[in-house]
Design a protein around this motif. Structure first.
Motif, mmCIF file in Angstrom:
data_model
loop_
_atom_site.group_PDB
_atom_site.id
_atom_site.type_symbol
_atom_site.label_atom_id
_atom_site.label_comp_id
_atom_site.label_asym_id
_atom_site.label_seq_id
_atom_site.Cartn_x
_atom_site.Cartn_y
_atom_site.Cartn_z
ATOM 1 N N CYS A 148 45.755 41.373 49.759
ATOM 2 C CA CYS A 148 44.332 41.603 50.121
ATOM 3 C C CYS A 148 44.271 40.883 51.455
ATOM 4 O O CYS A 148 43.427 41.370 52.275
ATOM 5 C CB CYS A 148 43.543 40.728 48.867
ATOM 6 S SG CYS A 148 43.446 41.652 47.229
ATOM 7 N N ALA A 149 44.943 39.688 51.653
ATOM 8 C CA ALA A 149 44.662 38.806 53.073
ATOM 9 C C ALA A 149 45.104 39.808 54.258
ATOM 10 O O ALA A 149 44.340 39.755 55.168
ATOM 11 C CB ALA A 149 45.393 37.652 53.011
ATOM 12 N N SER A 150 46.315 40.822 54.070
ATOM 13 C CA SER A 150 46.797 41.420 55.171
ATOM 14 C C SER A 150 46.059 42.829 55.406
ATOM 15 O O SER A 150 46.212 43.217 56.362
ATOM 16 C CB SER A 150 48.193 41.607 54.993
ATOM 17 O OG SER A 150 48.533 42.180 53.969
ATOM 18 N N GLN A 178 38.079 37.006 47.239
ATOM 19 C CA GLN A 178 37.468 36.927 48.652
ATOM 20 C C GLN A 178 37.246 38.590 49.154
ATOM 21 O O GLN A 178 36.299 39.066 49.778
ATOM 22 C CB GLN A 178 37.960 36.239 49.535
ATOM 23 C CG GLN A 178 37.751 34.586 49.343
ATOM 24 C CD GLN A 178 38.749 33.722 50.049
ATOM 25 O OE1 GLN A 178 39.354 34.051 50.872
ATOM 26 N NE2 GLN A 178 38.315 32.587 49.649
ATOM 27 N N ALA A 179 38.321 39.159 48.717
ATOM 28 C CA ALA A 179 38.717 40.407 49.286
ATOM 29 C C ALA A 179 37.578 41.351 48.438
ATOM 30 O O ALA A 179 36.850 42.324 49.038
ATOM 31 C CB ALA A 179 40.149 41.140 48.847
ATOM 32 N N ALA A 211 41.940 34.594 47.597
ATOM 33 C CA ALA A 211 42.129 35.709 48.643
ATOM 34 C C ALA A 211 41.876 36.790 47.766
ATOM 35 O O ALA A 211 41.105 37.893 48.365
ATOM 36 C CB ALA A 211 43.720 35.852 49.416
ATOM 37 N N HIS A 212 42.215 37.199 46.701
ATOM 38 C CA HIS A 212 41.689 38.480 45.862
ATOM 39 C C HIS A 212 40.328 38.409 45.692
ATOM 40 O O HIS A 212 39.700 39.649 45.825
ATOM 41 C CB HIS A 212 42.625 38.153 44.361
ATOM 42 C CG HIS A 212 42.417 39.511 43.544
ATOM 43 N ND1 HIS A 212 43.141 39.391 42.285
ATOM 44 C CD2 HIS A 212 41.571 40.078 43.574
ATOM 45 C CE1 HIS A 212 42.838 40.476 41.719
ATOM 46 N NE2 HIS A 212 41.944 41.014 42.393
ATOM 47 N N ALA A 262 47.351 38.665 46.028
ATOM 48 C CA ALA A 262 46.438 38.155 46.920
ATOM 49 C C ALA A 262 47.012 38.183 48.253
ATOM 50 O O ALA A 262 45.987 38.091 49.204
ATOM 51 C CB ALA A 262 46.485 36.450 46.676
ATOM 52 N N LYS A 263 48.348 38.211 48.567
ATOM 53 C CA LYS A 263 48.661 38.242 50.058
ATOM 54 C C LYS A 263 48.470 39.596 50.744
ATOM 55 O O LYS A 263 47.992 39.889 51.660
ATOM 56 C CB LYS A 263 50.297 38.212 50.197
ATOM 57 C CG LYS A 263 50.771 36.701 49.762
ATOM 58 C CD LYS A 263 52.218 36.496 49.870
ATOM 59 C CE LYS A 263 52.617 35.037 49.666
ATOM 60 N NZ LYS A 263 54.122 34.978 49.639
#
Length: 573
Positions: A202-204, A247-248, A244-245, A199-200
């Motif tokens: 994906c966000a970055s 949303q990506a 976040a996963h 998830a991190k």
């Protein structure tokens, strides 16, 4: 450090079986599977042909000569298991099983080049996806060795995933870790930390446009596929993927649609190819995201679509920094596809054909855009690019790319410009494209101009140095190998016949010289570049601005083209 971690992992407590029965999710190629069964190993642009030993029906895969590190990495990643599983007969299974257990014997103790996080993640996904294929008919001792190795590789990944390069390698490592943690007994403790880390990432790594730093469309598809696999695996196990996963995935899906031509293939930019047949549609269907492409740029690309035609334009500067290793000097280049048939293309990535082709494929002349003779519109990598004869392709990456897109009664109009030639020549390239509402006519105008007083002073200096000879430039339109092109008798137009029976004609406004030249089509999975043709318009800038107008227009539809239209699949996800 990888080798030490790998050896320590082999001393850990192994997995003993599957928590749940895995189902294959990877798509292989039947043709490539048959090639492997015949002893033809084509990886990373290198072909190694093996002959069966007299005492065995299976070639010892790991004894093959390794012509390049990329070839060896492809073997250790085990993506070829997809191809053998696509064949799925006795000989294919025998090879898959022999080569897998031979890997366990030779490398299972943590030695060899396959112990990197991304290759381990890729390998775990294939071993788990094709478990039934691999375990069919094997003895208990062999199954125990298989599960032991799966567990050891999972523990290695849990300790070393963070050392994988950000982007696709790290997504492969984390997806493999999630897969293994959910599938194998005793490995469940790794799922939560891996899901959080994914998830991190994906966000970055996935920006607001649903793009990635490399701007490689095919790599974006690979990332998207991994994310959908991981999300599905988590959901099937009763776990909710991180917001976040998800949303990506929602951001990437419309971007991939924007990067897909009317024939279903991806635009070939920045090291990417068309994508494995069926992979894009399968990934989009699995994601279940129905969003349409956003208006405006998608990962820096603009898509013009009307009728049966699509035009995809690179309307941003090349990737920079760590993402630039496969970047191409392709700003303002475009590709045009009519129905199922590509017409105008870029040469593509030469990475699979050696370093010389890799450099050549990245240069501006390998793209369907304007280039100043002997120069490239961007400086790529620390060594730049070098043409044959030692001429260095200079120029800075465009510092600014301006884009204006509008929809009118006459069609979709794009005006874009970049200043990549300003530091060397004081020139800005402006390209205007208009795709009419029927999709049968693409009008273009390319301008090289000195837009500021500083740029004009630089141009004046160059004119003095060259004895007022001007700045020579070419506008190139690389054609797909299936296009049959001919220059008319007067040399004022080029006729292009597609396999579908469509006839397209290229014309220009009379400025400059028109000619047909040889070109290449660089395609992954082939031994050599495919020969093709390119339309070249050549002229010189003699004043502060030079403009050339041109058109690509469909002349007629033959009965074959009409049949091709009736077969068109317009129900893409």
């Amino acid at each position: 450090m990888h080798r030490l971690a790998a050896r320590l992992a082999t001393q850990a407590r192994p997995a003993t079986g599957f928590v749940s029965q895995p189902e294959p999710k990877t798509i292989g190629s039947f043709a490539r599977g048959k090639q492997l069964c015949a002893g033809n190993f084509l990886f990373a642009g290198y072909l190694v042909e093996a002959k069966a030993p007299t005492d065995s029906k299976v070639w010892p895969l790991w004894d093959l000569p390794m012509p390049a590190p990329a070839f060896e990495e492809a073997l250790h990643g085990f993506a070829w298991l997809d191809d053998l599983a696509a064949v799925a007969d006795g000989p294919a299974r025998a090879r898959a099983q022999a080569w897998t257990w031979d890997w366990i014997t030779r490398f299972g103790r943590g030695r060899g080049p396959g112990w990197t996080p991304d290759l381990t993640g890729r390998r775990l996904i294939r071993w788990i996806n094709h478990a039934l294929f691999l375990l069919n008919g094997r003895e208990r001792a062999e199954a125990d060795a298989y599960f032991r190795s799966l567990g050891q590789q999972t523990i290695f990944l849990a300790r070393r995933w963070h050392t994988a390069r950000p982007g696709l390698p790290r997504f492969e490592a984390l997806t493999g870790l999630i897969y293994a943690g959910l599938s194998l007994t005793g490995m469940e403790r790794h799922v939560g930390p891996a899901a959080n880390a994914l998830a991190k990432e994906c966000a970055s790594q996935i920006d607001a446009q649903g793009g990635i730093p490399t701007r490689n469309p095919e790599e974006l598809l690979e990332v998207f596929t991994l994310l959908t696999w991981a999300a599905a695996a988590l959901a099937e196990a009763g776990r909710s993927p991180q917001p976040a996963h998800l949303q990506a995935i929602e951001r990437i899906a419309p971007t991939l649609r924007a990067l897909r031509h009317s024939d279903g293939g991806l635009a070939r930019f920045h090291g990417g190819g068309r994508g494995t047949e069926g992979r894009l549609d399968q990934a989009l269907a699995s994601a279940g995201v129905r969003a349409v492409p956003a208006e405006g740029p998608s990962m820096g690309y603009i898509r013009l679509a009307a009728g049966r035609s699509t035009v995809i334009v690179d309307a941003a500067r090349p990737p920079v920094g760590a993402a630039s290793s496969n970047a191409h000097a392709s700003t303002l280049a475009f590709e045009l596809t009519s129905g199922r048939r590509p017409l105008v293309v870029n040469c593509g990535s030469g990475a699979g054909f050696g370093p010389d082709w890799h450099r050549a494929g990245r240069a501006t002349p390998s793209h369907s855009t304007l280039g100043i003779e002997g120069f490239s519109s961007a400086r790529l990598g620390t060594d730049g690019l070098v043409l044959k004869g030692g001429r260095r392709l200079l120029g800075d990456a465009p510092g600014e790319v301006r884009v204006d897109l509008e929809h009118g009664e006459d069609g979709i109009r794009l005006i874009a410009g970049h200043d990549g030639y300003a530091p060397t020549h004081g020139m800005t390239h402006v390209r205007e494209l208009l795709l009419d509402t029927t999709g049968r006519v693409l009008r273009g105008e390319d301008t090289l101009g000195a837009l500021t007083s500083a740029h004009r002073r630089r141009f004046d200096v160059l004119m003095d140095r060259t004895g007022l000879q001007g700045i020579p430039f070419d506008i190139r339109f690389h054609l797909h190998p299936d296009v049959d092109a001919a220059l008319d008798m007067g040399g004022t137009a080029v006729s292009m016949a597609l396999k579908s029976g469509e006839i397209w004609v290229f014309r220009h406004d009379g400025t400059g010289a028109l000619r047909l030249e040889p070109s290449v089509y660089l395609e992954r999975g082939r031994l050599k570049p495919r020969g093709t043709r390119q339309i070249v318009l050549s002229a010189r800038v003699m004043d502060y601005a030079c403009q050339i107008g041109w058109t690509l227009a469909k002349a007629q539809d033959t009965p074959a083209a009409i049949r091709d239209l009736e077969r068109d699949d317009t129900t893409h996800f």
